[in-house]
Design an enzyme around this catalytic site. Structure first.
Site, PDB file in Angstrom:
ATOM      1  CD  GLU A   8      13.088  -3.703  -3.190  1.00 33.18           C
ATOM      2  OE1 GLU A   8      14.022  -3.130  -3.749  1.00 33.18           O
ATOM      3  OE2 GLU A   8      12.697  -4.838  -3.533  1.00 33.18           O
ATOM      4  CB  CYS A   9       6.508  -3.202  -3.447  1.00 36.60           C
ATOM      5  SG  CYS A   9       4.975  -3.073  -4.408  1.00 36.60           S
ATOM      6  N   GLY A  10       5.374  -4.106  -1.046  1.00 36.35           N
ATOM      7  CA  GLY A  10       4.606  -4.630   0.068  1.00 36.35           C
ATOM      8  C   GLY A  10       5.285  -4.407   1.402  1.00 36.35           C
TER       9      GLY A  10
END
Length: 437
Positions: A328-330
């Site tokens: 997720e994201c990073g």
């Protein structure tokens, strides 16, 4: 044990409500009260400070992302284990998105839903009696949201306090705190908000300093008296995100920290075991785990160390050959081929997905999201609708040729196209999942 609750609100971000909330939580805990912090909206940093101040886990209560039954269940769980719940508003008290009644994502939704009073924190720097006009606006804007008291922040002098305080109290609103300007009380920030709690070398000392400020500047007994019973309606966890496996290898260090407390708590309650590992310490996911989860965080601040973590890279690649890996994201950024850092230097990442991202070419992406999954993955079954949000500055500079994870829309249902990527057992997206839709 059933708690009483109080919302800390403000006209905008930067008014000082986080410092007041953390200091108040610590001051109450130092008095021996069992107190818990909560945060409205999709903030994954402040709950860490709430936990550090109280010793008890924080919780997000998000009226947009969480179905009412889940919202009630989380509020009831927090209330059953505390004497007081101090709920910190995200942004301004009434700030949310246009949505069905009670589902805007604002803290005001929670004030209406649970009948909780609001303690209004006003930054009165650069004004005096005008602060009464702002307070009156808050007090009358919505008759179902009750402003129970006011804290004056960033005062310049006793005279300043008298001018602003007397004007507000003439409206019938009690002023229960007055804080003088003190830049040493500020909490450091970076591009995604506050610097995370675990990154402060003298975290507890700073929290105690905030508590000393609260004890010096606020009428704590009067604030306790403002709180009212928190008695949520019937709730259940049917809209919570199910655990993606029995044993979950969870990346956890300064580069990977953004996992919502309620998500991890539900996974554990369902019998899942979270097995942490640190990519920055060159650790790989435990091969006995069923799934690997790379949460969001700040990999863009540590790309060189991640690129040099040979054991992490090789071990995660091997894991992904036979078992699910989700980012997720990073975590999504690290799953890609490379990250370009703020100085324009490119660092090789896992390459389990084909995209590349850049922190040098920054653009803010922020907002609620609704995602429909095109295939089963650690987020849920094919066709599932997941609610969450995006908040990142990194951009995708090469999309690669992976199959999209599904279709996504904004918080109001406006289509934004396909999102994320999947290749074999590996999936990822910039989207942070909060709950089932």
């Amino acid at each position: 044990m059933t708690a009483r609750g109080l919302i800390i609100g403000a006209p905008r971000s930067g008014s000082g409500k986080t410092s007041v909330t953390i200091g108040l939580l610590r001051a109450l805990a130092r008095r021996g009260l069992r107190v818990r912090g909560a945060k409205s909206g999709p903030d994954y940093i402040d709950p860490g400070f709430h936990k550090a101040a109280t010793g008890l886990p924080g919780v997000n209560l998000d009226s947009w992302a969480m179905a009412p039954s889940l919202l009630n269940a989380l509020a009831a769980d927090a209330a059953s284990d505390a004497e007081l719940i101090i709920l910190e508003s995200a942004m301004g008290l009434f700030d949310g998105i246009p949505a069905d009644k009670g589902r805007s994502g604002s803290a005001a939704d929670l004030a209406r839903l649970y009948g909780l009073p609001v303690l209004l924190v006003l930054d009165v720097s650069g004004q005096s009696q005008t602060s009464a006009a702002i307070a009156k606006g808050f007090a009358t804007y919505d008759p179902d949201v009750r402003i129970a008291g006011v804290v004056l922040n960033r005062l310049g002098s006793d005279r300043h306090r008298k001018l602003a305080g007397d004007a507000i109290e003439a409206l019938g609103l009690p002023v229960v705190g007055a804080i003088l300007r003190d830049p040493t009380l500020s909490i450091p920030e970076r591009h995604l908000g506050l610097v995370q709690a675990e990154e402060h070398a003298d975290l507890i000392a700073h929290i105690d300093k905030l508590a000393d400020m609260v004890e010096r500047s606020l009428d704590i007994e009067a604030i306790i008296d403002l709180a009212t019973p928190l008695a949520p309606g019937a709730g259940d966890q049917s809209f919570a995100l199910p655990p993606p496996g029995q044993r979950i290898a969870l990346a956890q260090d300064a580069a990977f920290t953004f996992l919502y407390p309620h998500v991890a708590a539900h996974w554990r309650a369902m019998g899942a075991e979270l097995v942490p590992f640190s990519p920055l310490a060159d650790q790989a996911p435990d091969t006995t785990c069923d799934v690997c989860w790379l949460p969001g965080g700040y990999p863009e601040l540590h790309p060189g160390r991640l690129a040099a973590a040979a054991n992490f890279l090789a071990g995660t690649r091997r894991f992904g050959e036979t078992k699910p890996v989700h980012g997720e994201c990073g975590g999504f950024m690290v799953l890609g081929r490379s990250i370009e850092d703020a100085d324009g230097v490119t660092h090789e990442m896992l390459g389990l997905l084909g995209h590349a991202t850049s922190f040098a070419r920054r653009k803010m992406n922020l907002g609620y999201r609704q995602a429909r999954l095109a295939a089963p993955c650690p987020l849920g079954a094919e066709g599932s609708v997941i609610r969450g949000h995006e908040f990142h500055y990194a951009q995708t500079i090469e999309r690669g040729d992976d199959t999209p994870l599904g279709e996504i829309s904004d918080g109001q249902g406006n289509p934004l196209g396909s999102f994320g990527g999947r290749r074999g057992h590996v999936t990822g997206t910039f989207f942070h999942a909060i709950a089932k839709g």
